[in-house]
Write a protein that holds these residues in place. Structure first.
Motif, PDB file in Angstrom:
ATOM      1  N   ASN A 271       0.761  -1.351  -0.193  1.00 43.55           N
ATOM      2  CA  ASN A 271      -0.096  -0.012   0.015  1.00 43.55           C
ATOM      3  C   ASN A 271       0.672   1.342   0.055  1.00 43.55           C
ATOM      4  OD1 ASN A 271      -1.421   2.188   1.332  1.00 43.55           O
ATOM      5  ND2 ASN A 271      -3.315   0.874   1.156  1.00 43.55           N
ATOM      6  N   ARG A 272       1.723   1.267   0.895  1.00 43.38           N
ATOM      7  CA  ARG A 272       2.833   2.573   0.911  1.00 43.38           C
ATOM      8  C   ARG A 272       3.592   2.847   0.037  1.00 43.38           C
ATOM      9  NH1 ARG A 272       3.477   6.583   4.285  1.00 43.38           N
ATOM     10  NH2 ARG A 272       5.441   7.732   4.610  1.00 43.38           N
ATOM     11  N   CYS A 273       3.922   1.618  -0.758  1.00 39.46           N
ATOM     12  CA  CYS A 273       4.773   1.672  -2.043  1.00 39.46           C
ATOM     13  C   CYS A 273       4.144   2.514  -3.030  1.00 39.46           C
ATOM     14  CB  CYS A 273       5.370   0.556  -2.216  1.00 39.46           C
ATOM     15  SG  CYS A 273       6.535   0.408  -3.606  1.00 39.46           S
ATOM     16  N   MET A 274       2.976   1.735  -3.064  1.00 39.83           N
ATOM     17  CA  MET A 274       1.940   2.476  -4.353  1.00 39.83           C
ATOM     18  C   MET A 274       1.708   3.908  -4.091  1.00 39.83           C
ATOM     19  SD  MET A 274      -1.236   3.686  -4.881  1.00 39.83           S
ATOM     20  CE  MET A 274      -2.501   3.008  -3.616  1.00 39.83           C
ATOM     21  N   ARG A 275       1.603   4.311  -2.970  1.00 35.67           N
ATOM     22  CA  ARG A 275       1.342   5.714  -2.860  1.00 35.67           C
ATOM     23  C   ARG A 275       2.536   6.633  -3.136  1.00 35.67           C
ATOM     24  NH1 ARG A 275      -0.154   6.464   2.547  1.00 35.67           N
ATOM     25  NH2 ARG A 275       0.174   4.200   3.007  1.00 35.67           N
ATOM     26  N   ILE A 276       3.764   6.055  -2.347  1.00 34.86           N
ATOM     27  CA  ILE A 276       5.165   6.609  -2.686  1.00 34.86           C
ATOM     28  C   ILE A 276       5.517   6.735  -4.179  1.00 34.86           C
ATOM     29  CG2 ILE A 276       7.391   6.548  -2.401  1.00 34.86           C
ATOM     30  CD1 ILE A 276       6.971   5.225   0.404  1.00 34.86           C
ATOM     31  N   MET A 277       5.298   5.538  -4.988  1.00 34.55           N
ATOM     32  CA  MET A 277       5.582   5.582  -6.511  1.00 34.55           C
ATOM     33  C   MET A 277       4.631   6.282  -7.294  1.00 34.55           C
ATOM     34  SD  MET A 277       8.013   3.501  -6.949  1.00 34.55           S
ATOM     35  CE  MET A 277       7.945   2.727  -8.715  1.00 34.55           C
ATOM     36  N   TYR A 278       3.239   6.464  -6.767  1.00 34.09           N
ATOM     37  CA  TYR A 278       2.419   7.486  -7.496  1.00 34.09           C
ATOM     38  C   TYR A 278       3.102   8.897  -7.443  1.00 34.09           C
ATOM     39  CZ  TYR A 278      -0.971  10.573  -9.142  1.00 34.09           C
ATOM     40  OH  TYR A 278      -1.761  11.499  -9.799  1.00 34.09           O
ATOM     41  N   VAL A 279       2.921   9.290  -6.258  1.00 31.86           N
ATOM     42  CA  VAL A 279       3.482  10.747  -5.918  1.00 31.86           C
ATOM     43  C   VAL A 279       4.903  11.014  -6.421  1.00 31.86           C
ATOM     44  CG1 VAL A 279       3.886  12.307  -3.962  1.00 31.86           C
ATOM     45  CG2 VAL A 279       2.098  10.817  -3.772  1.00 31.86           C
ATOM     46  N   GLY A 280       5.669  10.144  -6.446  1.00 28.45           N
ATOM     47  CA  GLY A 280       7.243  10.260  -6.799  1.00 28.45           C
ATOM     48  C   GLY A 280       6.995  10.415  -8.526  1.00 28.45           C
ATOM     49  N   SER A 281       6.080   9.645  -9.194  1.00 27.89           N
ATOM     50  CA  SER A 281       5.981  10.004 -10.719  1.00 27.89           C
ATOM     51  C   SER A 281       5.688  11.432 -10.993  1.00 27.89           C
ATOM     52  CB  SER A 281       4.918   8.925 -11.078  1.00 27.89           C
ATOM     53  OG  SER A 281       3.744   9.281 -10.791  1.00 27.89           O
TER      54      SER A 281
END
Length: 348
Positions: A271-281
């Motif tokens: 879950n947290r990785c999904m959110r980090i990756m999206y915001v990072g993109s």
């Protein structure tokens, strides 16, 4: 005699120049060293920016990569407050009707694992919205209500758009799943093996490059929360051959190696990785190969992909015993084969 040698040398020079150009020799020679010089726009540490966004604050620098596309359909599968164990994102093409039906009969069954709450959606682009294919797709969407369609041209080199639009939909509409599996529609998937893998007590979390007490680390808020980005990890170099489908110029990417990346056929994120990756993109310039792009984003936000040998980027030869611990295997273009293998494995 001199003229003969002259033409001979000219012919040799032409061959050498052709090889030099065709095989992109100069691009290999002039590539920068990844280990020493890697950078990618935004040419700065984006972790503080990601952290600010995830804390609900306005970042010091505006995002540079917001895709200007819309969701043409939506789904209520995540509108409840229930916590999901797994959300499966299937990247598919408009005309792949049989593949989607094969998935619905196999790993796409949301009640296949007793006691686990699983949801599945297909993500798809668009083209001519008045075509016979779209008319058939409209009927499919009305019947199954499991397709998110977006208004960009669905093509191979737009896979990054499809992937990151999927991330956006999850971030905005379905941030209540423990794990997210991203998969192509030609993969064999064992949901049971996947859940066993991510819930293994020995598997605490992904190695986080920035997790050294840095106040700007994107993970400090939830040190006990798993951060997982796992699949079949590649460590490879850009293809410089000019005739290659995967040819990349020095202007696009000037380094001699890619960051480590998971093959886009199937991979799992927490879950947290999904959110980090999206915001990072939002702060990482677009790149046309989706798996490479995710590798670049992961590098920029400080995440190191974890290699899992139970994900197969090629088609693993099937036998009942050899597939008992397989999570994903590529090459299932025939839905009937997928159904047969999945049924055999789930009858054990």
């Amino acid at each position: 005699m001199r003229r003969k040698y002259f033409y001979h040398y000219v012919a040799i020079a032409c061959v050498v120049l052709y090889i030099y150009y065709f095989f992109g020799v100069s691009d290999y020679i002039y590539s920068k060293k990844f280990e020493k010089e890697f950078n990618y726009p935004l040419n700065r540490n984006i972790q503080p920016l990601v952290r600010e966004v995830m804390l609900g604050r306005k970042p010091a620098v505006a995002p540079i990569n917001i895709y200007p596309y819309r969701f043409l359909t939506n789904s209520r599968k995540c509108y409840t407050l229930e916590k999901l164990d797994l959300f499966i994102v299937v990247k598919t093409a408009r005309s792949n009707f049989e593949k989607r039906n094969g998935i619905r009969q196999t790993y796409g069954q949301e009640n296949s694992i007793p006691g686990r709450i699983i949801r599945v959606l297909f993500f798809i682009g668009s083209d001519d919205l008045n075509s016979p294919v779209q008319e058939r797709l409209d009927r499919e969407m009305a019947e199954f209500k499991d397709i998110i369609q977006m208004d960009f041209h669905d093509s191979y080199f737009n896979n990054t758009i499809k992937t990151m639009m999927s991330f956006r939909w999850l971030y905005e509409h379905c941030s209540n799943a423990d794990y997210y599996l991203f998969t192509d529609d030609d993969m064999y998937i064992s949901v049971k093996n996947l859940l066993d893998y991510v819930n293994d007590d020995a598997f605490t979390r992904l190695n986080v490059a920035g997790d050294r007490g840095d106040k700007d680390s994107v993970i400090l808020d939830n040190d006990t929360e798993k951060i997982i980005l796992a699949g079949y990890v590649f460590n490879s170099s850009p293809q410089r051959f000019r005739s290659s489908k995967w040819h990349v110029t020095l202007d696009e990417y000037p380094y001699d190696r890619w960051p480590p990346y998971v093959t886009a056929g199937a991979y799992v994120v927490s879950n947290r990785c999904m959110r980090i990756m999206y915001v990072g993109s939002l702060f990482v310039k677009h790149f046309r190969f989706d798996d490479i792009y995710l590798g670049i984003v992961a590098k920029k936000v400080g995440l190191e992909p974890k290699h899992c040998p139970k994900f197969y980027f090629y088609k693993k030869k099937y036998s009942v015993d050899s597939y008992r611990d397989v999570i994903a295997s590529h090459g299932y273009d025939d839905p009937e084969e997928l159904i047969r293998v999945w049924n055999e494995q789930n009858a054990l």
